[in-house]
Scaffold this active site. Structure first.
Site, PDB file in Angstrom:
ATOM      1  N   SER A   9       5.371  -1.848  -0.654  1.00 10.46           N
ATOM      2  CA  SER A   9       3.970  -1.816  -0.222  1.00 10.46           C
ATOM      3  C   SER A   9       3.634  -0.624   0.658  1.00 10.46           C
ATOM      4  O   SER A   9       2.463  -0.224   0.735  1.00 10.46           O
ATOM      5  CB  SER A   9       3.629  -3.108   0.530  1.00 10.46           C
ATOM      6  OG  SER A   9       4.491  -3.284   1.644  1.00 10.46           O
ATOM      7  N   GLU A 185      -2.358  -8.420  13.021  1.00  6.13           N
ATOM      8  CA  GLU A 185      -1.677  -7.390  13.804  1.00  6.13           C
ATOM      9  C   GLU A 185      -0.424  -6.999  13.035  1.00  6.13           C
ATOM     10  O   GLU A 185       0.653  -7.562  13.225  1.00  6.13           O
ATOM     11  CB  GLU A 185      -1.313  -7.886  15.201  1.00  6.13           C
ATOM     12  CG  GLU A 185      -0.719  -6.787  16.073  1.00  6.13           C
ATOM     13  CD  GLU A 185      -0.458  -7.236  17.496  1.00  6.13           C
ATOM     14  OE1 GLU A 185       0.237  -6.515  18.225  1.00  6.13           O
ATOM     15  OE2 GLU A 185      -0.961  -8.318  17.878  1.00  6.13           O
ATOM     16  N   HIS A 189       2.398  -2.211   7.703  1.00  3.83           N
ATOM     17  CA  HIS A 189       1.501  -1.639   6.692  1.00  3.83           C
ATOM     18  C   HIS A 189       0.436  -0.750   7.332  1.00  3.83           C
ATOM     19  O   HIS A 189      -0.257  -1.153   8.249  1.00  3.83           O
ATOM     20  CB  HIS A 189       0.848  -2.757   5.890  1.00  3.83           C
ATOM     21  CG  HIS A 189       1.836  -3.594   5.165  1.00  3.83           C
ATOM     22  ND1 HIS A 189       2.263  -4.826   5.636  1.00  3.83           N
ATOM     23  CD2 HIS A 189       2.527  -3.365   4.018  1.00  3.83           C
ATOM     24  CE1 HIS A 189       3.157  -5.320   4.803  1.00  3.83           C
ATOM     25  NE2 HIS A 189       3.337  -4.447   3.810  1.00  3.83           N
TER      26      HIS A 189
END
Length: 217
Positions: A9, A185, A189
């Site tokens: 990701s 939070e 990422h």
């Protein structure tokens, strides 16, 4: 030529509902489109194992041609599985990927894992150093160039400080983002700003490697 991206990701094109969350791969094309087409196969949650099992690696290889660059960056999710430890399955899988890329006449480039934002009493604490070290060892063994994103991002966070570095990540207060109504939070990422910075650094490195990368085969 093409630049093909394999990763998790932190590299991937994130779903639109998660905006402004973004992997750096989503912002590479504007830097290199004049001489390379970027194909981003990275997927959230991917490991060096699942990327193959889900058919993403085969799809990437099916697109790769002689002269293309293939950038590989994993580690965040491999770390969660014992058999994919840095010096075990992770390294074995990277060796295999490199061999398969080269069999097509394409050029493998390993990227160390981008670091998480992790501070203790104001001091950055590494969470992926062993995976970065493993990439260095595999690269040396196989004669592959490395883009050291672990080192670069670690220095980026340190320079910005614990508070300042939060500006590079996906963080929202409750009630300020429709997808995360309770707030988020996230220190793994990136948001658009963070992803753009990393993509710019990657672009600089691949441009430097463009003419000499074939020599590392």
């Amino acid at each position: 030529m093409k630049i093909l991206l394999a990763g998790d990701s932190t590299v991937a094109n994130c779903p639109t509902e998660e905006f402004p969350m973004s992997g750096w791969g989503a912002h590479l094309a504007p830097h290199v489109h004049a001489w390379a087409a970027v194909h981003n196969f990275a997927k959230g949650g991917a490991t060096t194992e699942s990327f193959r099992e889900e058919g993403l690696w085969q799809a990437l290889l099916g697109t790769a041609e002689a002269g293309d660059m293939v950038l590989v960056q994993f580690g965040h999710n491999d770390q969660k599985q014992q058999h994919l430890a840095a010096g075990a399955g992770y390294s074995v899988n990277l060796h295999r990927m490199i061999r398969e890329i080269r069999s097509l006449g394409a050029s493998p480039i390993l990227c160390t894992s981008v670091e998480r934002r992790n501070f203790h009493k104001g001091v950055p604490v590494a969470t992926l150093a062993d995976y970065a070290d493993a990439v260095g060892s595999v690269a040396e063994d196989m004669g592959v160039p490395v883009i050291d994103l672990h080192d670069w991002t670690s220095k980026l966070y340190a320079a910005a400080g614990e508070d300042g570095s939060a500006a590079y990540f996906t963080q929202f207060e409750p009630g300020t983002h429709a997808h995360w109504p309770e707030g988020i939070e996230d220190n793994t990422h990136f948001n658009q700003q963070g992803a753009l910075l990393i993509a710019g650094f990657v672009a600089e490195r691949v441009l430097e490697l463009r003419d000499g990368v074939s020599e590392a085969k």
